[in-house]
Write a protein that holds these residues in place. Structure first.
Motif, PDB file in Angstrom:
ATOM      1  N   MET A   1       0.840  -1.197   0.000  1.00 32.72           N
ATOM      2  CA  MET A   1       0.000   0.000   0.000  1.00 32.72           C
ATOM      3  C   MET A   1       0.879   1.253   0.000  1.00 32.72           C
ATOM      4  SD  MET A   1      -2.897   1.179   2.773  1.00 32.72           S
ATOM      5  CE  MET A   1      -3.816  -0.341   2.515  1.00 32.72           C
ATOM      6  N   THR A   2       0.561   2.211  -0.831  1.00 31.57           N
ATOM      7  CA  THR A   2       1.343   3.433  -0.905  1.00 31.57           C
ATOM      8  C   THR A   2       1.105   4.308   0.316  1.00 31.57           C
ATOM      9  OG1 THR A   2      -0.387   4.637  -2.082  1.00 31.57           O
ATOM     10  CG2 THR A   2       1.191   3.378  -3.416  1.00 31.57           C
ATOM     11  N   ALA A   5      -2.058   6.457   0.156  1.00 27.62           N
ATOM     12  CA  ALA A   5      -3.269   5.663   0.376  1.00 27.62           C
ATOM     13  C   ALA A   5      -3.448   5.344   1.852  1.00 27.62           C
ATOM     14  CB  ALA A   5      -3.206   4.375  -0.441  1.00 27.62           C
ATOM     15  N   SER A   8      -4.633   8.424   3.685  1.00 27.38           N
ATOM     16  CA  SER A   8      -6.047   8.681   3.438  1.00 27.38           C
ATOM     17  C   SER A   8      -6.926   7.748   4.254  1.00 27.38           C
ATOM     18  CB  SER A   8      -6.362   8.521   1.952  1.00 27.38           C
ATOM     19  OG  SER A   8      -5.656   9.473   1.178  1.00 27.38           O
ATOM     20  N   ILE A   9      -6.545   6.478   4.327  1.00 29.01           N
ATOM     21  CA  ILE A   9      -7.330   5.505   5.083  1.00 29.01           C
ATOM     22  C   ILE A   9      -7.361   5.863   6.571  1.00 29.01           C
ATOM     23  CG2 ILE A   9      -7.381   3.106   5.877  1.00 29.01           C
ATOM     24  CD1 ILE A   9      -6.375   2.322   3.092  1.00 29.01           C
TER      25      ILE A   9
END
Length: 263
Positions: A1-2, A5, A8-9
Motif C-alpha cells: 500500500m502506498t 493511500a 487517506s485511510i
C-alpha cells in the motif's frame, strides 16, 4: 500500500470515528426523549425492572453504561480538537523520523488519557447522583450548585494551570520539538502527555454538562466548537478570558435568578 493511500485511510477512519460517535450520542439522546414522554423503549423497560416506581430508564445510575456514554462523548467532543496535533506530527514525520505507527501511537495515548478522565468523571457523577446533587439526567438540582460550577470553571480560565495546559494544546509543534520520541512507544508516550495536558485544559467544559444536562446536544456542540477555537493558532489565546468572564457572569445570573423571582 502506498503512503498516500495509507494516510487517506487513517484520516478517513479518524473522521469516521468522530461521525460515528456523534451519531451514537444523537441516537441515545433521542431514545431518552422517547422514554421521557412515556413511549415504550428498551431503556424504560430496563429501569422498570430495576425499580417499578420509575417510568423510564437512564444509564446514569450504573458505572459501565455511564462510562460508555462518557467514552463516546470524549471521542465526539475531543477528537476534533486533536486535528492540529496530528497534523503537527505529520509535518515532522520525514525530518524527525516519524512513522504512521507513531501517529497511531499519539492518537492512542491521547485517547487513553481521556478514557481515564471518563472513568473519573463517571465516578464523580454517580457520587453526585446518589447524594442528590444532580438528577438522573445529570442536571444540577440546585441553582447554587449550577451557578457555582459555572463560576468555578470560569475562574479556572484565569489560572496558571489553564495557561500552561492551554500552551501545550495550542502549540503541539513546540511540544513535539522538545519531547520527540520515535516509534509506536514514543508516539504513545507523547500522546499520553498531550492527552494529560488536554484534560487539564478542557476538564471544566466537560463538567459543565452538570449544568445543562449530560445528554444535551446543544451543550456538547457548543463546548466542542469552543474547545476547537481554543486550539486554533490564530485566535486561541484571545478567547480564553472572555469565556471566563462569560461563565462567571452566567453563574452569578443562575444563582441570582431564583432570588430575583422569589423576591
Amino acid at each position: 500500500m502506498t503512503r498516500p493511500a495509507l494516510r487517506s485511510i487513517l484520516w478517513l477512519g479518524f473522521f469516521g470515528a468522530i461521525l460515528a460517535s456523534w451519531w451514537w450520542l444523537y441516537a441515545m439522546a433521542m431514545q431518552m426523549d422517547l422514554d421521557l414522554i412515556g413511549r415504550p423503549g428498551p431503556m424504560g423497560e430496563a429501569m422498570r425492572r430495576m425499580d417499578p416506581r420509575m417510568d423510564m430508564y437512564m444509564p446514569m445510575a450504573e458505572f459501565w453504561p455511564l462510562f460508555a456514554m462518557w467514552a463516546v462523548m470524549m471521542a465526539a467532543m475531543m477528537l476534533p480538537t486533536m486535528v492540529p496535533t496530528l497534523r503537527a506530527y505529520e509535518d515532522l514525520m520525514i525530518s524527525a523520523n516519524g512513522t504512521r505507527i507513531g501517529w497511531l501511537g499519539v492518537l492512542a495515548g491521547y485517547s487513553i488519557a481521556w478514557l481515564a478522565f471518563a472513568a473519573l468523571i463517571t465516578t464523580v457523577q454517580l457520587g453526585l447522583l446518589f447524594s442528590g446533587v444532580i438528577d438522573m439526567l445529570g442536571i444540577a438540582t440546585s441553582p447554587l450548585v449550577a451557578g457555582g460550577l459555572l463560576i468555578a470553571v470560569g475562574a479556572f480560565q484565569f489560572t496558571r494551570a489553564k495557561e500552561i495546559c492551554h500552551g501545550v494544546c495550542h502549540s503541539p509543534m513546540s511540544f513535539f520539538l522538545t519531547r520527540w520520541r520515535t516509534g509506536a512507544r514514543g508516539g504513545l508516550w507523547m500522546g499520553l502527555r498531550l492527552g494529560a495536558f488536554c484534560v487539564g485544559c478542557c476538564w471544566g467544559f466537560m463538567a459543565l454538562g452538570f449544568v445543562g444536562g449530560m445528554m444535551s446536544l446543544l451543550w456538547m456542540g457548543l463546548a466542542t466548537v469552543f474547545m476547537v477555537l481554543e486550539k486554533l493558532p490564530q485566535i486561541g489565546h484571545f478567547v480564553i478570558k472572555p469565556m471566563g468572564f462569560a461563565l462567571i457572569f452566567g453563574g452569578i445570573a443562575v444563582i441570582a435568578s431564583p432570588i430575583v423571582m422569589g423576591g
